[in-house]
Design a protein around this motif. Structure first.
Motif, PDB file in Angstrom:
ATOM      1  N   PRO A  91      -5.737  -0.165  10.915  1.00 55.73           N
ATOM      2  CA  PRO A  91      -4.949  -1.402  10.908  1.00 55.73           C
ATOM      3  C   PRO A  91      -3.843  -1.350   9.865  1.00 55.73           C
ATOM      4  CG  PRO A  91      -6.976  -1.722   9.668  1.00 55.73           C
ATOM      5  CD  PRO A  91      -7.028  -0.324  10.211  1.00 55.73           C
ATOM      6  N   GLY A  92      -2.720  -1.968  10.158  1.00 58.60           N
ATOM      7  CA  GLY A  92      -1.662  -2.094   9.149  1.00 58.60           C
ATOM      8  C   GLY A  92      -0.277  -1.899   9.716  1.00 58.60           C
ATOM      9  N   HIS A 116       0.927   3.466   8.321  1.00 56.58           N
ATOM     10  CA  HIS A 116       0.151   4.523   8.981  1.00 56.58           C
ATOM     11  C   HIS A 116       1.118   5.169   9.948  1.00 56.58           C
ATOM     12  CE1 HIS A 116      -3.629   2.886   7.433  1.00 56.58           C
ATOM     13  NE2 HIS A 116      -3.229   1.696   7.828  1.00 56.58           N
ATOM     14  N   ASN A 165      -6.653   0.663  -2.566  1.00 55.83           N
ATOM     15  CA  ASN A 165      -7.506   1.282  -1.532  1.00 55.83           C
ATOM     16  C   ASN A 165      -6.952   2.640  -1.107  1.00 55.83           C
ATOM     17  OD1 ASN A 165      -5.314   0.099  -0.186  1.00 55.83           O
ATOM     18  ND2 ASN A 165      -6.474  -0.259   1.685  1.00 55.83           N
ATOM     19  N   VAL A 221      -3.944  -4.957  12.832  1.00 54.46           N
ATOM     20  CA  VAL A 221      -3.657  -5.284  11.444  1.00 54.46           C
ATOM     21  C   VAL A 221      -4.790  -6.185  10.959  1.00 54.46           C
ATOM     22  CG1 VAL A 221      -2.251  -7.344  12.010  1.00 54.46           C
ATOM     23  CG2 VAL A 221      -1.758  -6.063   9.911  1.00 54.46           C
ATOM     24  N   ARG A 222      -5.081  -6.134   9.638  1.00 52.79           N
ATOM     25  CA  ARG A 222      -6.074  -7.038   9.064  1.00 52.79           C
ATOM     26  C   ARG A 222      -5.424  -7.876   7.995  1.00 52.79           C
ATOM     27  NH1 ARG A 222      -7.662  -5.314  12.779  1.00 52.79           N
ATOM     28  NH2 ARG A 222      -9.624  -4.324  13.388  1.00 52.79           N
ATOM     29  N   HIS A 271       0.878  -1.182   0.000  1.00 54.20           N
ATOM     30  CA  HIS A 271       0.000   0.000   0.000  1.00 54.20           C
ATOM     31  C   HIS A 271       0.909   1.224   0.000  1.00 54.20           C
ATOM     32  CE1 HIS A 271      -3.665  -2.345   1.017  1.00 54.20           C
ATOM     33  NE2 HIS A 271      -2.775  -3.158   1.578  1.00 54.20           N
ATOM     34  N   ALA A 317       1.661  -1.708   4.913  1.00 44.95           N
ATOM     35  CA  ALA A 317       0.485  -0.851   5.117  1.00 44.95           C
ATOM     36  C   ALA A 317       0.827   0.259   6.106  1.00 44.95           C
ATOM     37  CB  ALA A 317      -0.689  -1.685   5.618  1.00 44.95           C
ATOM     38  N   HIS A 339      -9.001 -10.298  -0.921  1.00 43.27           N
ATOM     39  CA  HIS A 339      -8.929 -10.184   0.537  1.00 43.27           C
ATOM     40  C   HIS A 339     -10.157 -10.917   1.057  1.00 43.27           C
ATOM     41  CE1 HIS A 339      -8.288  -7.685   4.413  1.00 43.27           C
ATOM     42  NE2 HIS A 339      -9.071  -8.715   4.664  1.00 43.27           N
ATOM     43  N   ASP A 344       2.285  -6.991   2.540  1.00 44.07           N
ATOM     44  CA  ASP A 344       1.109  -6.179   2.891  1.00 44.07           C
ATOM     45  C   ASP A 344       1.574  -4.895   3.586  1.00 44.07           C
ATOM     46  OD1 ASP A 344      -1.460  -5.257   3.088  1.00 44.07           O
ATOM     47  OD2 ASP A 344      -2.102  -6.695   4.608  1.00 44.07           O
ATOM     48  N   THR A 381     -11.780  -3.959   5.909  1.00 41.04           N
ATOM     49  CA  THR A 381     -10.413  -3.513   6.097  1.00 41.04           C
ATOM     50  C   THR A 381     -10.354  -2.003   5.995  1.00 41.04           C
ATOM     51  OG1 THR A 381      -8.158  -3.800   5.362  1.00 41.04           O
ATOM     52  CG2 THR A 381      -9.822  -3.871   3.660  1.00 41.04           C
ATOM     53  N   PHE A 382      -9.143  -1.458   5.749  1.00 39.25           N
ATOM     54  CA  PHE A 382      -8.948  -0.013   5.665  1.00 39.25           C
ATOM     55  C   PHE A 382      -9.389   0.472   4.281  1.00 39.25           C
ATOM     56  CE2 PHE A 382      -6.123   3.667   4.877  1.00 39.25           C
ATOM     57  CZ  PHE A 382      -6.517   4.454   5.936  1.00 39.25           C
ATOM     58  N   ARG A 430      -0.214   4.435  -0.698  1.00 41.05           N
ATOM     59  CA  ARG A 430      -0.959   5.607  -0.206  1.00 41.05           C
ATOM     60  C   ARG A 430      -1.053   6.775  -1.167  1.00 41.05           C
ATOM     61  NH1 ARG A 430      -3.142   2.148   3.075  1.00 41.05           N
ATOM     62  NH2 ARG A 430      -1.975   1.682   4.974  1.00 41.05           N
ATOM     63  N   HIS A 473      -2.717 -12.463   2.024  1.00 41.47           N
ATOM     64  CA  HIS A 473      -2.431 -12.575   3.463  1.00 41.47           C
ATOM     65  C   HIS A 473      -3.206 -13.654   4.241  1.00 41.47           C
ATOM     66  CE1 HIS A 473      -5.843  -9.882   3.330  1.00 41.47           C
ATOM     67  NE2 HIS A 473      -5.139  -8.808   3.112  1.00 41.47           N
TER      68      HIS A 473
END
Ligand code: DOR
Ligand code: ZN
Length: 356
Positions: A246-247, A234, A45, A204-205, A13, A232, A130, A230, A102-103, A15, A154
């Protein structure tokens, strides 16, 4: 000095667009190179999510200007974009379907919304799902019904890896990936343990699972096609807030953690090469990168420190973990892209693996 092929991470991810304070194509692909990855496939996403030609252009324009390693961009499956997603398949890494929470906003709850995507999306690329637990069983049924490849993102649970094993044995076209955090971290069930750490940093997811689940992943390494981070990111402020997203970041820690497992005799170097290069290349139909390799110093032992990372998020769930094996140098298409902690290729050096 150990020489590895350029690693491929099929699940990151970055962003961009929309949350470049967490990461962008520049910082994310720098983190990738520092971690030994020469191709990353970016998830859709974002804000806005990537789901049609104009949102795809936002991501691809940014990537073209800023990426320092090679990349692909996924398109997200929405309730009404099956036709346009299929028509854009030549320019994207694959189709991502969010079937569990998820996010972000991309999520398809109603199974009738999955059908047009399974009908229309070209079979030359997998649909990446997912999907956790029973949702995974549902999407595997879809792969069987439509006789097309799917790739499960995942995998974290014992029931999931056993389901995928059984589906593969029956000839269903399913491949899967597992993340380092699900191989090396266990959920903390006791409330005493829980109080010790800031909970947001463990969000986390899919969630961290039990020791039994983790053991089942290690016991079924032959069922795992790829290791994917994954990644992710943040920020720490976000993770330590009352509503933590999550992440985990993962690009710069995956290879050292997995090399440490090789040193411990839990994995082989061949596992690393097949699950981080050959299999993702085959599954996602990715081009060969000529004159590309990674040089690793196998004997260097060090502690993971967020302060030494390129990811913009400023933290890692593996802070202070001792690892053995350090990326020294990355050669990408004939150029030294990374050496001794420094990125040496300019923003924009990275190419789209789908060639546009
Ligand atoms: O923990 C996660 N974070 N899991 C996901 O599936 C999405 C990701 C994110 O984008 O932050
Ligand atoms: Zn993800």
């Amino acid at each position: 000095m150990l020489k590895l092929p350029g690693l491929i991470d099929p699940h990151v991810h970055l962003r961009e667009p929309g949350a470049t304070h967490k990461e962008d194509f520049d910082s994310g692909t720098s983190a990738a190179l520092a971690g030994g990855f020469t191709i990353v496939l970016a998830m859709p996403n974002t804000k806005p999510p990537i789901f049609d030609a104009s949102t795809l252009k936002l991501a691809l324009d940014a990537a073209k200007q800023k990426a320092r390693c090679d990349y692909g961009q996924y398109i997200g499956a929405g309730p009404e974009n099956a036709k346009s997603a299929a028509s854009l398949s030549g320019t994207v890494a694959g189709l991502k379907m969010y079937l569990d929470s998820t996010f972000g906003e991309l999520r398809l709850d109603d199974m009738s919304l999955w059908m047009p995507h399974f009908e229309k999306y070209p079979r030359s690329q997998p649909i990446v799902a997912h999907s956790e637990s029973r949702t995974m069983a549902a999407v595997i049924l879809f792969a069987a019904m439509y006789d097309r490849p799917i790739h499960i993102a995942h995998v974290s649970l014992k029931e999931e890896i056993l389901l995928i094993k059984a589906a593969k044995e029956r000839g269903i076209k399913v491949t899967c990936e597992v993340c380092p955090h699900h191989l090396f971290m266990v959920s903390q069930v006791s409330s005493e343990e829980r109080g010790k750490r800031k909970e947001g940093r463990r969000e986390v997811r899919p969630r961290l699972a039990t020791q039994q689940d983790v053991d089942a992943l290690w016991d079924n390494l032959d069922v795992i096609d790829c290791f994917a981070t994954d990644h992710a990111p943040h920020t720490l402020a976000e993770k330590d807030s009352d509503n933590p997203p999550p992440g985990f970041p993962g690009l710069e820690t995956a290879l050292p953690l997995l090399l440490t497992a090789v040193d411990d005799g839990r994995l082989t170097m061949n596992d690393i090469i097949t699950k981080m290069h050959s299999n993702p290349r085959k599954i996602f139909n990715l081009p060969e990168q000529p004159e590309t390799w990674v040089e690793v110093d196998e004997s260097t032992t060090y502690e993971i420190k967020a302060s030494e990372q390129f990811t913009r998020c400023g933290w890692t769930p593996f802070e202070d973990w001792k690892v053995k094996g350090k990326v020294r140098k990355v050669i990408l298409r004939g150029k030294t892209a990374f050496e001794d902690g420094k990125i040496l290729v300019e923003a924009g050096y990275g190419r789209n693996v789908r060639g546009s």
